[in-house]
Write a protein that holds these residues in place. Structure first.
Motif, mmCIF file in Angstrom:
data_model
loop_
_atom_site.group_PDB
_atom_site.id
_atom_site.type_symbol
_atom_site.label_atom_id
_atom_site.label_comp_id
_atom_site.label_asym_id
_atom_site.label_seq_id
_atom_site.Cartn_x
_atom_site.Cartn_y
_atom_site.Cartn_z
ATOM 1 N N ILE A 373 1.150 -1.087 0.316
ATOM 2 C CA ILE A 373 0.047 0.596 0.062
ATOM 3 C C ILE A 373 1.187 1.314 0.063
ATOM 4 O O ILE A 373 0.229 2.225 -0.660
ATOM 5 C CB ILE A 373 -0.305 -0.212 1.449
ATOM 6 N N ALA A 374 2.042 0.926 0.379
ATOM 7 C CA ALA A 374 2.693 2.610 0.714
ATOM 8 C C ALA A 374 3.452 2.605 -0.730
ATOM 9 O O ALA A 374 3.082 3.432 -0.798
ATOM 10 C CB ALA A 374 3.928 2.487 2.000
ATOM 11 N N ILE A 375 3.875 1.941 -1.368
ATOM 12 C CA ILE A 375 4.894 2.008 -2.878
ATOM 13 C C ILE A 375 3.662 2.359 -3.964
ATOM 14 O O ILE A 375 3.588 3.399 -4.473
ATOM 15 C CB ILE A 375 5.385 0.181 -3.038
ATOM 16 N N MET A 376 2.244 1.744 -3.368
ATOM 17 C CA MET A 376 1.006 1.776 -5.049
ATOM 18 C C MET A 376 0.997 3.280 -4.277
ATOM 19 O O MET A 376 -0.100 4.257 -4.879
ATOM 20 C CB MET A 376 -0.024 0.673 -4.878
ATOM 21 N N SER A 377 0.855 4.514 -3.014
ATOM 22 C CA SER A 377 0.586 5.157 -2.583
ATOM 23 C C SER A 377 1.998 6.138 -3.029
ATOM 24 O O SER A 377 1.295 7.634 -3.365
ATOM 25 C CB SER A 377 0.488 5.475 -0.841
ATOM 26 N N VAL A 378 2.636 6.086 -3.427
ATOM 27 C CA VAL A 378 4.014 7.036 -3.356
ATOM 28 C C VAL A 378 3.594 6.841 -5.168
ATOM 29 O O VAL A 378 3.943 7.927 -5.265
ATOM 30 C CB VAL A 378 5.536 6.154 -3.411
ATOM 31 N N PHE A 379 2.813 5.916 -5.682
ATOM 32 C CA PHE A 379 2.883 6.184 -7.022
ATOM 33 C C PHE A 379 1.225 6.841 -7.758
ATOM 34 O O PHE A 379 1.878 7.644 -8.929
ATOM 35 C CB PHE A 379 2.674 4.034 -7.582
ATOM 36 N N ILE A 380 0.517 6.552 -7.021
ATOM 37 C CA ILE A 380 -0.755 7.458 -6.917
ATOM 38 C C ILE A 380 -0.400 8.703 -6.989
ATOM 39 O O ILE A 380 -0.943 9.866 -7.392
ATOM 40 C CB ILE A 380 -2.030 7.183 -6.523
ATOM 41 N N SER A 381 0.413 8.911 -5.427
ATOM 42 C CA SER A 381 0.632 10.054 -5.522
ATOM 43 C C SER A 381 1.809 11.086 -6.250
ATOM 44 O O SER A 381 1.532 11.938 -6.967
ATOM 45 C CB SER A 381 1.925 10.097 -4.349
ATOM 46 N N THR A 399 7.403 -1.841 -13.893
ATOM 47 C CA THR A 399 7.329 -3.633 -13.717
ATOM 48 C C THR A 399 6.886 -3.688 -12.328
ATOM 49 O O THR A 399 6.146 -4.788 -11.611
ATOM 50 C CB THR A 399 9.160 -3.932 -14.051
ATOM 51 N N GLU A 400 7.003 -2.504 -11.181
ATOM 52 C CA GLU A 400 6.866 -2.501 -9.822
ATOM 53 C C GLU A 400 5.121 -2.242 -9.641
ATOM 54 O O GLU A 400 4.577 -2.864 -8.708
ATOM 55 C CB GLU A 400 7.912 -1.753 -9.071
ATOM 56 N N VAL A 401 4.730 -1.855 -10.574
ATOM 57 C CA VAL A 401 3.854 -1.072 -10.560
ATOM 58 C C VAL A 401 2.463 -2.178 -11.324
ATOM 59 O O VAL A 401 1.359 -2.284 -10.315
ATOM 60 C CB VAL A 401 2.858 0.251 -11.382
ATOM 61 N N LYS A 402 3.484 -3.306 -12.034
ATOM 62 C CA LYS A 402 2.792 -4.299 -12.278
ATOM 63 C C LYS A 402 1.969 -5.268 -11.596
ATOM 64 O O LYS A 402 1.228 -6.199 -10.964
ATOM 65 C CB LYS A 402 3.251 -4.929 -13.472
#
Length: 545
Positions: A373-381, A399-402
């Motif tokens: 969730i933390a890494i996804m939050s960084v991506f969305i932000s 690749t990380e997002v996939k």
């Protein structure tokens, strides 16, 4: 006075957070091996000087898990020929399959009554042993993702066998031993007796079961395993005799998951990151506890109605606290019947599991779920402000997002497809004690619990049928090992990256604001995935009242 136990629990968790988190960090970074560990390494032929890539680490996890499923299945099928069977026969094939996958995946879903199905030897050698192994596997995967974030320019993420042995010898066994002693001192039973037939004062005959209960109870809670020696689970007075043992068991459930963020902060060299993760967990946990308790008290109408399905020795608040803890983690133990909760309260318990059990989640699985969730939050932000997402100095690429997306999609697919298939089958109606929205909630709860490796249930569903035993078994396997696959692959990708320089435009991931973003992203993702389904079950039932 009922709310005092919540304050005592919080104080106890705060007291152990720093020392236990630091101790676990030392456990997985120390170069010293204890003598019992060296004996295990020598006996098993383990090379402690070799570190594994994520693929080899995953292969070893799958290997030990496959052997565990096979061994536990065989043990159940031949228990009638082994010591301490006390007249019990073999476990039926589909139920043995379901139980084997359940305990190996840290789910501990039970479609059987423990005291009438499993021998003492099966409980000890099979269930209790897997409680240790499955819990340790979850912690090991969390440690790997931490190493993936902390390391750079490498494909080495540690030695699975060393991590597994250390986790059991240095963390799980000592704490479980202390927990078992406390439970015995407070009234939980620990013996090898068969069921005793006694005559009551009224002349009736009653069966009093026995068994090595306290030792299994301690590790089932500590390892966020769940399950129960008896069919009544932690509502049984031999497993959970009084309010004090109830509080001890809740403490054991939350102990390691709430301490692991400290371990994370120490191992990545920035304790503030651990505080941010812990903050997001705490926001979700407190919100859930307040919602469950308040709704249960408000909608029940009066005290007696609110006590339906609950033990008088625990009360409404103690039961709600246990229910919240067990569904926010991957525990699945229960001291009250969740099916008897008011519809909206029951919906909150389902939602706790649908969150991915990240607040604080299971041992290990909660931390690596929150880091996703933390890494996804960084991506969305990053998308919102037009900047390249960077987490802990690592660029988050396609690749990380996939991998993050695949991780997040596992549970919705398993829960929604499994529930849809079950509801469409005519035979399911015979397994339901209730029709309408509540019956739908029973099926939804079952696949939610299995796919998230929780193990608790809405008791109105008879899941001991060939379809549910097989289908829920596969849901448990896929719900456990597919997320692990994506997390380990993500750890490998992150470990191979070099650290990039940060600047004034880099998103700070150690602030209270970012902790709030993580909590918000978790709620939004879960709501978008499951709100229509929840509307057909607990929400619809609540509106009908």
């Amino acid at each position: 006075m009922a709310f005092v136990q919540i304050l005592v629990l919080i104080a106890a968790l705060v007291a152990v957070h720093r020392p236990l988190g630091a101790y676990m960090a030392r456990t997985f970074t120390s170069e010293r091996h204890l003598w019992p560990e060296r004996l295990v390494y020598r006996f098993a032929g383990i090379r402690t000087d070799r570190e594994h890539s994520w693929r080899i680490y995953l292969r070893n996890i799958l290997a030990v898990s496959l052997l565990s499923v096979l061994g536990l299945y065989i043990l159940q099928r031949v228990q009638q020929w082994l010591p301490m069977a006390h007249g019990l026969g073999p476990v039926e094939e589909t139920q043995a399959w379901n139980t084997a996958t359940s305990f190996v995946t840290n789910t501990n879903w039970q479609s059987y009554g423990g005291e009438t199905t499993m021998s003492h030897l099966t409980q000890m050698l099979g269930m209790s042993f897997q409680n240790f192994i499955s819990a340790a596997v979850g912690i090991c995967v969390a440690i790997v993702i931490i190493r993936g974030i902390a390391r750079h320019g490498t494909d080495k993420l540690g030695n699975f066998w060393v991590d597994l042995v250390r986790c059991n010898f240095r963390i799980l066994l000592p704490i479980a031993f202390i927990g078992a002693i406390l439970l015995i001192a407070c009234g939980a039973i620990q013996n090898f007796n068969a069921a005793q037939h006694v005559h009551t004062l009224t002349g009736a005959t009653q069966i009093i079961p026995g068994g090595p209960v306290a030792s299994q109870e301690a590790i089932k809670e500590l390892g966020t395993n769940g399950g129960g020696f008896f069919n009544a689970n932690s509502a049984h007075p031999f497993e959970n005799p009084n309010g004090l043992t109830n509080l001890i068991e809740i403490f054991l459930i939350l102990l390691i998951p709430f301490a692991l963020p400290r371990t994370y902060g120490i191992m990545v060299g920035d304790k503030r990151q651990g505080w941010a993760v812990l903050g997001a967990m705490a926001v979700l946990a407190i919100g859930s506890l307040v919602a469950t308790t308040a709704l249960q008290l408000h909608f029940a109408g009066d005290h007696l109605a609110a006590m339906e399905g609950k033990e008088a020795r625990f009360g409404i608040v103690g039961s709600s606290l246990f229910a919240t803890a067990t569904t926010l983690t991957s525990t699945g133990a229960v001291d009250s019947m969740h099916s008897s909760y008011e519809p909206i309260s029951g919906g909150v318990l389902i939602f706790n599991m649908l969150l991915g059990e990240i607040a604080p989640g299971g041992v290990g699985s909660g931390l690596y779920g929150m880091l996703v969730i933390a890494i996804m939050s960084v991506f969305i932000s990053g998308l919102m402000v037009g900047r390249t997402p960077v987490y802990m100095g690592k660029r988050i690429g396609p690749t990380e997002v996939k991998l993050l997306s695949l991780y997040i999609l596992v549970v919705p697919v398993l829960v929604l497809v499994g529930s849809a298939v079950a509801i469409a089958l005519p035979s399911t109606a015979a397994s339901l004690a209730n029709g309408g929205p509540h019956g739908f909630s029973e099926v939804l709860y079952a696949f939610t619990s299995a796919s998230n490796n929780n193990g608790s249930a809405f008791a109105g569903l008879n899941a001991n049928t060939p379809f549910f035993n097989v289908a829920l078994g596969f849901a448990m396997l896929l719900g456990r090992f597919l997320p692990m696959l994506f997390v380990l692959a993500l750890a490998g990708k992150l470990a191979a990256k070099e650290v990039v320089a940060t600047n004034s435009g880099t998103l700070r991931t150690h602030t209270p604001l970012f902790a709030g973003v993580m909590a918000g992203i978790a709620l939004i993702v879960t709501g978008l995935s499951f709100l229509p389904t929840l509307a057909l079950g607990p929400l619809a039932e609540g509106l009908m009242k």
